[in-house]
Design an enzyme around this catalytic site. Structure first.
Site: not given
Ligand code: G6P
Length: 604
Positions: A2, A77, A101, A467, A470, A486, A599
């Site tokens: 946010c 967010w 926020n 990467k 996401e 394994h 972020k």
């Protein structure tokens, strides 16, 4: 997590500022957005939308808002409550509007008691209680500032809040507990801003002040704009001004299609800059052990550093994810150096872990990209990674800066590195971007990806898988190549695409054996390797059994062959960042703002 912004101005036309600041804060979240302002008739106006700032801009009448001088804005967010207009900020109650926020931990009990007092809630977000609670206090004591302070005193959790009131169009109030808050005056002293960070205020304020824990800020417009910062005892305090270093270059794409691509292209420049400017008072060899704590990409930077710290400095190194470390009651020691790596310097798990270590009296070193951020300010020592502001939500150039700092800490003597060799490899990857772009077209529809590497290539594989997940929402897993037998080898079939990081290093023979094991089970393989390695794989090459990204490996990274070996996989990170970027683009996705992410993660 946010972004909040607000402005109180001596002149009209603040809506453009609010929108511009919010656009720069979008990297903190982009589920919904909104602004509130007091118009020329002293009415509180609110505009909210689902989605990004571009959608918000479409519903704003800039003429109608042209005469206002006070306003607040928010980009969300979502944490409490789904993405709806009701849960979008600003939240209002009577003549009050707030943006928030963070998280209000005791919102349920506050809400229950406010409902008993007749307050009706529109949505389910924790933030809405803040607006209602200010209204509640205003009813008892008609003083906006006192009502705001009484409200803040009742809230538990981590937050940054800004409030305005239609009957007080000359007063802007803010408070910080746990979440970041920066304030600043425009150079002509006509406008005062409160925002989540420096990037929101780039090009608006040359100097900014970061509020300390527990601080609040009161800005009033009388014959001039005056602001005062109060500490948690409501005493007026002075907080140090810092230069706002976020440049226009940092916040514009400079001809690139996306910030992420621009930031990947900056990787070799950043590596050079960090190398050139590196200064540090800490000698890792003075400690018996190192403990690195971080999240996300920063955690992978720590994992790579472990290979270097132990081999080059011979100091035992542990690396742990901050959200685990902070609740695990780990055994700590005075002889250990605790290193916290964070691009933003605000990640709540990393910050809380660092506070725990500090409170126990142990030495903390922060490796942080954002100067003035909470982790940077609170650590005993801080190294600024100097990657420049990073806007793409997925961290790229910051990883290069963080790992360069860790390498310089491990190696202790800069002269042992051939920085030109390292950046030459990165530049050659950037020049061959079209090869990676073409491969991305092949990879874009693969259902499952497996990233493999040995030694220093293993953290690079993990970073590659993160990467890809996401940015492209493709299921991708990172594994040490020696470990596939394994377990993971059981899932290999023609639907699994393995991306193997295979530099020409000490491990390459073993890594290629693992590639062959996958090929023998009908798995598809992409080798990220050198022409020299591929030249020895005649059968694979002849029968076109593997895809490949070839790196020019003729440069040495150090005059010491042992050091050179350790670093062979490191510049490959530029290739895996590019691959993730181009796969996202091939899938038609927004590489700068992947869904559900933010972020700067200032909530748990
Ligand atoms: C978020 C970002 C990642 C980042 C991680 C840690 O998840 O999307 O790119 O690596 O936070 O952030 P930090 O700022 O502490 O490095």
């Amino acid at each position: 997590m946010c972004g909040i912004v607000s402005v109180l101005s001596r002149n009209d036309g603040i809506i453009r500022d609010l929108i511009d600041c919010l656009s720069r804060l979008e990297y903190r979240g982009y589920d919904s957005a909104g602004i509130a302002y007091v118009d020329k008739n002293s009415r509180l106006c609110v505009k909210k939308t689902i989605g990004k700032i571009a959608s918000l801009e479409k519903i704003i009448d800039f003429n109608e808002g042209a005469r206002c001088r006070i306003g607040i804005g928010h980009t969300r967010w979502a944490t409490h409550g789904e993405v709806t207009i009701q849960n979008a900020h600003p939240h209002t109650s009577d003549e009050v509007a707030i943006v928030h926020n963070g998280i209000i931990e005791n919102y349920e009990s506050l809400k229950e008691s406010l409902m008993k007092d007749g307050f009706v809630f529109d949505g389910v977000s924790d933030s809405e209680v803040v607006a209602k609670l200010i209204s509640y206090h205003l009813k008892k004591n008609n003083d906006f500032l006192k009502a705001f302070q009484a409200t803040i005193g009742q809230l538990k959790g981590a937050f940054a809040i800004v409030a305005i009131h239609a009957d007080y169009p000359y007063m802007l109030l803010g408070a910080k507990r746990g979440s970041p808050m920066a304030v600043g005056l425009s150079p002509d002293s006509q406008r005062f801003y409160i925002a989540s960070d420096a990037v929101a205020l780039s090009s608006l304020c040359h100097d900014i002040v970061y509020l300390d824990e527990g601080d609040s800020v009161v800005c009033e417009l009388t014959d001039e704009l005056r602001y005062r910062i109060l500490n948690s005892n409501l005493e007026v305090v002075d907080r140090q001004k810092t230069r706002n270093n976020v440049s226009l270059h940092d916040v514009t794409k400079n001809g690139f299609e996306d910030f992420m691509l621009k930031e990947i292209f900056e990787e070799p420049v950043v590596a050079q800059r960090v190398f050139r400017n590196f200064k540090c008072n800490v000698n890792v060899a003075d400690y018996r052990s190192i403990y690195i704590i971080a999240c996300g990409t920063s955690y992978y930077a720590g994992l790579l550093a472990k290979y270097w710290l132990e081999s080059l400095s011979r100091v035992h190194t542990d690396v742990e994810i901050a959200s685990e470390f902070r609740y695990r009651n780990p055994v700590l020691s005075r002889e250990t150096l605790y290193i916290f790596i964070s691009q933003s310097g605000e990640t709540i798990d990393t910050l809380s872990a660092m506070r725990q270590v500090k409170n126990m009296g142990f030495k903390t070193l922060a490796i942080v990209n954002v100067e003035g951020s909470s982790i940077a300010r609170e650590a005993d020592e801080c190294i600024h990674t100097d990657a420049g502001f990073e806007i793409g939500v997925a961290s790229t150039k910051s990883f290069v800066a963080q790992t360069m700092v860790m390498l310089l800490l491990s190696i202790q003597q800069k002269s042992r590195l051939n920085i030109d060799g390292i950046t030459y490899t990165m530049y050659s990857i950037l020049n061959d971007g079209f090869v990676i772009k073409a491969l991305a077209e092949r990879i874009k529809d693969k259902a499952r990806l497996l990233y493999l590497g040995r030694g220093g290539s293993f953290p690079i594989a993990l970073e590659g898988a993160l990467k890809m997940k996401e940015l492209s929402y493709v299921s991708a897993e990172g594994y040490p190549s020696g470990e596939i037998k394994h377990g993971p080898i059981a899932m290999i079939d023609h639907q699994v695409y393995s991306i193997i990081i295979a530099p020409d290093d000490y491990y390459v023979g073993k890594t290629i054996v693992n590639a062959r094991e996958i090929l023998a089970r009908n798995g598809e393989v992409l080798l990220i390797t050198t022409g020299k390695v591929l030249a020895n794989l005649h059968d694979l090459k002849k029968n076109k059994l593997v895809d490949h990204i070839l790196l020019k490996d003729q440069w040495e990274y150090s005059t010491d062959p042992a050091v050179d070996q350790l670093l062979r996989s490191w510049p490959y990170v530029t290739a895996i960042h590019m691959l993730a970027y181009y796969v996202a683009k091939a899938r038609g996705l927004n590489a700068d703002q992947p869904r559900n992410l933010a972020k700067s993660v200032t909530v748990e």
